[in-house]
Design a protein around this motif. Structure first.
Motif, PDB file in Angstrom:
ATOM      1  N   TYR A  99     -13.540  -1.261  -0.977  1.00  0.00           N
ATOM      2  CA  TYR A  99     -13.292   0.120  -0.557  1.00  0.00           C
ATOM      3  C   TYR A  99     -14.181   1.110  -1.327  1.00  0.00           C
ATOM      4  CZ  TYR A  99      -9.024  -2.202   1.093  1.00  0.00           C
ATOM      5  OH  TYR A  99      -8.122  -3.072   1.682  1.00  0.00           O
ATOM      6  N   CYS A 146      -5.484   2.364  -5.816  1.00  0.00           N
ATOM      7  CA  CYS A 146      -4.467   1.975  -6.791  1.00  0.00           C
ATOM      8  C   CYS A 146      -4.553   0.496  -7.164  1.00  0.00           C
ATOM      9  CB  CYS A 146      -3.073   2.307  -6.257  1.00  0.00           C
ATOM     10  SG  CYS A 146      -2.581   1.346  -4.787  1.00  0.00           S
ATOM     11  N   GLY A 147      -5.089  -0.301  -6.240  1.00  0.00           N
ATOM     12  CA  GLY A 147      -5.224  -1.720  -6.518  1.00  0.00           C
ATOM     13  C   GLY A 147      -3.982  -2.524  -6.240  1.00  0.00           C
ATOM     14  N   CYS A 177      -7.029   6.137   0.794  1.00  0.00           N
ATOM     15  CA  CYS A 177      -6.797   5.123  -0.219  1.00  0.00           C
ATOM     16  C   CYS A 177      -6.993   5.718  -1.609  1.00  0.00           C
ATOM     17  CB  CYS A 177      -7.733   3.937  -0.008  1.00  0.00           C
ATOM     18  SG  CYS A 177      -7.695   2.727  -1.340  1.00  0.00           S
ATOM     19  N   ILE A 178      -6.031   5.536  -2.496  1.00  0.00           N
ATOM     20  CA  ILE A 178      -6.110   6.097  -3.846  1.00  0.00           C
ATOM     21  C   ILE A 178      -6.666   5.063  -4.827  1.00  0.00           C
ATOM     22  CG2 ILE A 178      -4.270   7.745  -3.430  1.00  0.00           C
ATOM     23  CD1 ILE A 178      -2.371   5.796  -4.920  1.00  0.00           C
ATOM     24  N   CYS A 183       0.845  -1.216   0.000  1.00  0.00           N
ATOM     25  CA  CYS A 183       0.000   0.000   0.000  1.00  0.00           C
ATOM     26  C   CYS A 183       0.870   1.252   0.000  1.00  0.00           C
ATOM     27  CB  CYS A 183      -0.913  -0.017   1.224  1.00  0.00           C
ATOM     28  SG  CYS A 183      -1.976   1.429   1.288  1.00  0.00           S
ATOM     29  N   PRO A 184       0.743   2.098  -1.009  1.00  0.00           N
ATOM     30  CA  PRO A 184       1.527   3.334  -1.070  1.00  0.00           C
ATOM     31  C   PRO A 184       1.056   4.394  -0.077  1.00  0.00           C
ATOM     32  CG  PRO A 184       0.017   3.238  -2.894  1.00  0.00           C
ATOM     33  CD  PRO A 184      -0.117   1.936  -2.160  1.00  0.00           C
ATOM     34  N   CYS A 242      -2.826  -3.483  -3.421  1.00  0.00           N
ATOM     35  CA  CYS A 242      -3.118  -4.476  -2.396  1.00  0.00           C
ATOM     36  C   CYS A 242      -3.799  -5.690  -3.012  1.00  0.00           C
ATOM     37  CB  CYS A 242      -3.939  -3.876  -1.279  1.00  0.00           C
ATOM     38  SG  CYS A 242      -5.464  -3.078  -1.847  1.00  0.00           S
TER      39      CYS A 242
HETATM   40  S1  SF4 Z   1      -5.939   0.293  -3.063  1.00  0.00           S
HETATM   41 FE1  SF4 Z   1      -4.990  -0.894  -1.507  1.00  0.00          FE
HETATM   42  S2  SF4 Z   1      -2.858  -0.504  -1.841  1.00  0.00           S
HETATM   43 FE2  SF4 Z   1      -3.913   1.053  -2.920  1.00  0.00          FE
HETATM   44  S3  SF4 Z   1      -4.036   2.685  -1.540  1.00  0.00           S
HETATM   45 FE3  SF4 Z   1      -5.866   1.527  -1.270  1.00  0.00          FE
HETATM   46  S4  SF4 Z   1      -5.430   0.151   0.315  1.00  0.00           S
HETATM   47 FE4  SF4 Z   1      -3.580   0.940  -0.373  1.00  0.00          FE
END
Ligand code: SF4
Ligand code: SF4
Length: 857
Positions: free
Chosen positions: A436, A419-420, A416-417, A387-388, A422
């Motif tokens: 999410y 980004c996928g 959380c962006i 996770c960034p 995870c």
């Molecule tokens: S999608 Fe997952 S990895 Fe990306 S920011 Fe959200 S929790 Fe973190």
């Protein structure tokens, strides 16, 4: 700050937490230049292609539009317009599937291109440096530019930032696999991008502009450095290829070592980030005057024969792009809008390209395998490591499943962006990002409802306060003077007021009044102030009394006036009654048969009185006649006849007078108003009239009997002289007397008939005065009753007449042959007495006649 800038210019970058290194797959589409697609058959232009409100529709179905013509206009915050991508006709405005994972329908404008691709009038600003800040903002706003990196945030909002901006960062990283749109754009249009950067520099005045490009785009790096070589304020920075280095927060940290606080925005730390595609659109809008109607889209994947980047008109259907690039779908083909990490699978390829569409991926099954079934989390923490944003993806997933929204917020879900990364590393194939996204939508809806409820509550509280203020104001308006703390003087005033009230209740009690007056005087003396508040009450009481006295006086005046009026009315009524009675008497004399029932009644009463008087006078005369010496019987008889005539005349006059008097005095209302009597009064009157008539009839019969005896005694000496021989003169006188007696009987008979007729009329009038008064048609029953009454009256009259005749016959017989009469019918004592008297008179007259004859001889 200088050190930081120096470090940046030296090419230093700062790593961020997490990140992954998926295969780039960029070579599939970045080898060829951007191509321009032919005009599609139709364009589906959604009104909403950005974050914010829709613009207001300004076109209608059937309207012809030109390329670049605005279809909507901005009306609310964060709303940006959309424009016609080409010239053509608006064939429909309807709901169409949106470019969203849910594909929820969005209002869209359907345009059928006319093939001319004719531009509307454009207003270019080559020397944009002459434009003001607001002019530039308006151009950017009206051109419909929003973030083209994927978020879709309205650019004019970011360009009009009121916070000081130190670093303007150009996001050219393009870290997601397969996507090469920004790469090729920079290669081909670096100069235009730099012009766009300069426009933003004019608006934001940053200290430094940093162009961040991944190190896997060497051509783009060279192109940008070449374009910006003359501007020292622009730094082209190469960053390592790590996914997701293109994330806004991650890029800021990479380039400036600055970290955006949780829940904050880059402007909070003096940083503003723009995508290279957005900067190109700004340049086109300001310098060329062209609104945002197209963008570069990467069409890639193993199912695309001519994978590459294309200039796609906004609203072009995905199917058109795929078809143009040689699409060979495989079974269960997936078409993804965006990259393999952050993109989503399209529910249909009939969705149009929007401003945030940067890639159309059509992979085969080897490229992008179908995700397997979700398995339980093994708590491997691989997601957290990747996770960034330094979040705990597995925790967020649990809270999202159990809908513990407070916990989700506590664990910074909104950092959380999506980004996928995870989900990409999760060995359990858990679609973490999907959880999410759903949780974010639900929390936003909950927050919106909460805000709405809070606003409603606020309005309710404000309304409640307003109503309370209004109620309080109304109460204050009607409230008396506020009560003041009672002092000794005021207590005395209260006692004084109570005394006055007591005195008013007991007016007759002079002692209380005196006590109250003394109390008032004491209070006044002690206080030296004005009278207490009840003085106004006393004034009001005095005013009411005065009003009552005035009303009483007025009422008395009115009553006296009424009495005077009543007296006048009574006098007038009496005069009218007298006049009516007089007139009725005259009419009665003239036409007795036409008398009204009321007049008959009055006349009957008057006749009764008259008969009573006549009877009295006859008795007096009779007495005087019997007292006279029988020496001169003839003269006495004549004198008696004259006296009776006078008495009769006087009786008639008295009768008339009495009638008027009785009518005027006894029954003024009936005479005055001729009003119908009540049934009880009528009955009584009828009975009284009947009694009077009976008495009058009896009296009349007695008078007739007397008169007959007198006439017989005085006028028929021949019959009296039957027992003794009469002279010729006496016989003549007796004959005359007999004739007079016959005339008297005839009159008596006529009078009796008249009385009967009157009685009949009176009975009818007493029983049904209204019918007679109004000459109204009688009912059959009433007529029958009237006929019976009339028959009874006629029978009575006839019987009375016969009785009179019989009496007269008896009287004549008694005068001539008293013995025969006594034998034929037993006489009453009075008749016998009268007969004896008549016989004695006759004998006296005969004796006298004999003496006179002997004297002569
Ligand atoms: S999608 Fe997952 S990895 Fe990306 S920011 Fe959200 S929790 Fe973190
Ligand atoms: S990566 Fe997947 S299995 Fe591993 S902890 Fe995260 S959610 Fe659980």
């Amino acid at each position: 700050m200088e050190k930081l800038i120096q470090q940046i210019k030296q090419g230093k970058v700062w790593p961020f937490a997490g990140g992954i290194h998926p295969p780039g797959q960029k070579s599939l589409s970045n080898a060829n230049p951007i191509t321009r697609l032919p005009l599609p058959d139709k364009l589906v232009v959604p009104l909403k292609q950005h974050i914010g409100a829709n613009g207001q529709l300004i076109v209608e179905k059937g309207q012809t539009v030109l390329k670049g013509q605005a279809l909507t206009k901005p009306v609310a915050n964060w709303s940006v317009p959309v424009h016609a991508p080409t010239s053509g006709i608006i064939t429909d405005i309807c709901q169409m599937p949106s470019a969203h994972p849910s594909a929820l329908p969005e209002l869209s404008i359907i345009i059928t291109p006319d093939g001319k691709d004719c531009w509307c009038e454009l207003i270019p600003h080559v020397s944009f440096a002459d434009l003001s800040h607001d002019e530039l903002i308006n151009i950017i706003h009206n051109s419909g530019i929003s973030g083209m990196g994927g978020a879709g945030f309205p650019t004019y909002i970011k360009a009009d930032s009121r916070k000081p901006i130190e670093f303007l960062i150009v996001n050219a990283v393009e870290c997601e696999p397969y996507i090469t749109a920004d790469d090729v754009l920079m290669r081909e249009h670096a100069a235009q991008i730099v012009s766009g950067i300069k426009i933003m520099q004019q608006l934001l005045c940053p200290t430094l502009t940093i162009i961040g490009i991944e190190d896997n785009k060497p051509e783009a790096i060279e192109a940008m450095k070449l374009a910006a070589k003359d501007d020292e304020s622009i730094v082209v920075q190469t960053v390592p290829t790590v996914y997701p280095s293109g994330g806004e927060r991650q890029l800021i940290q990479l380039l400036t070592d600055k970290e955006v606080p949780s829940g904050g925005i880059p402007a909070d730390i003096g940083v503003l980030v723009h995508n290279v595609g957005t900067l190109y659109a700004i340049e086109q809008a300001v310098i060329e005057g062209k609104p945002l109607i197209e963008r570069v889209v990467t069409v890639t994947g193993n199912t695309i024969h001519n994978a590459g980047n294309v200039w796609a008109l906004l609203g072009s259907e995905i199917k058109h792009l795929l078809d143009c690039q040689g699409f060979s779908p495989v079974p269960q083909q997936r078409v993804v809008m965006g990259g393999p990490m952050m993109g989503f699978t399209l529910p249909t390829v009939r969705i149009g390209v929007i401003k945030t569409t940067n890639c159309i991926l059509a992979p085969d099954h080897n490229e992008l395998a179908e995700p397997g079934p979700e398995q339980a989390c093994i708590r491997c923490s691989a997601c957290a490591d990747a996770c960034p944003a330094s979040l705990l993806p597995q925790q967020l997933q649990w809270f999202a499943k159990s809908k513990e929204y407070d916990k989700l917020k506590e664990y910074n879900l909104f950092d959380c962006i999506e980004c996928g990364a995870c989900a990409y590393v999760c060995p359990s194939e858990i679609p973490l990002v999907q959880y999410y996204r759903v949780a974010k939508v639900e929390i936003k809806e909950q927050q919106a409802e909460k805000v709405k409820a809070e606003r409603a509550k606020e309005r309710f509280e404000l309304r409640k306060e307003r109503l309370e203020r209004e109620q309080e104001a109304r109460q204050n308006r009607h409230k008396r003077k506020p009560a003041i703390t009672k002092s000794a003087d005021e207590k005395q005033k209260v006692a004084d007021a109570l005394a006055r009230v007591k005195s008013s209740d007991e007016k007759s009690d002079n002692k209380s009044a005196v006590a109250a007056a003394i109390a008032r005087a004491k209070a006044k003396k002690n206080s030296g102030e004005l009278e207490p508040d009840n003085s106004e009450v006393a004034k009001e009481r005095a005013a009411r009394k005065e009003q009552a006295r005035a009303y009483k006086a007025q009422k008395e005046a009115g009553s006296s006036t009424d009495e005077t009026t009543e007296d006048k009315k009574s006098a007038v009524a009496a005069a009218i009654a007298r006049a009516k009675a007089k007139k009725a008497a005259k009419a009665d004399e003239a036409t007795p048969s036409e008398k009204s029932p009321v007049d008959d009644k009055k006349a009957a009463v008057a006749a009764a009185i008259a008969r009573a008087k006549a009877k009295k006078a006859a008795k007096v005369e009779e007495a005087s006649a019997t007292e006279q010496p029988p020496a001169d019987d003839k003269k006495a008889a004549v004198a008696a006849a004259i006296a009776r005539a006078k008495a009769k005349k006087a009786a008639k006059a008295d009768e008339a007078k009495a009638s008027l008097e009785v009518i005027a005095a006894a029954e003024p209302e009936q005479i005055q108003d001729s009003a119908p009597l009540s049934a009880e009064d009528k009955k009584k009157a009828a009975v009284a009239a009947a009694i009077v008539r009976a008495k009058a009839k009896k009296a009349a019969k007695a008078d007739e009997a007397k008169a007959s005896l007198e006439v017989t005694a005085a006028g028929e000496p021949e019959q009296i002289q039957d027992s003794a021989p009469l002279s010729a003169e006496d016989k003549k006188k007796a004959a005359v007397a007999a004739v007079a007696a016959a005339i008297a009987r005839a009159k008596a008979k006529k009078a009796a008939k008249a009385d009967e007729a009157k009685a009949s009329l009176e009975v009818t009038a007493a029983g049904e005065p209204e019918q007679i008064q109004d000459s109204a048609p009688l009912s059959a029953e009433d007529k029958k009753k009237a006929a019976v009454a009339a028959a009874i009256a006629r029978a009575k009259a006839k019987k009375a007449a016969k009785a009179d005749e019989a009496k007269a016959s008896l009287e004549v017989t008694a005068v001539g042959e008293p013995e025969q009469i006594q034998d034929s019918a037993p006489l009453s004592a009075e008749d016998k007495k009268k007969a004896a008297v008549a016989k004695a008179i006759a004998r006296a007259k005969a004796k006298k006649t004999q003496q006179e004859g002997s004297d002569k001889s």
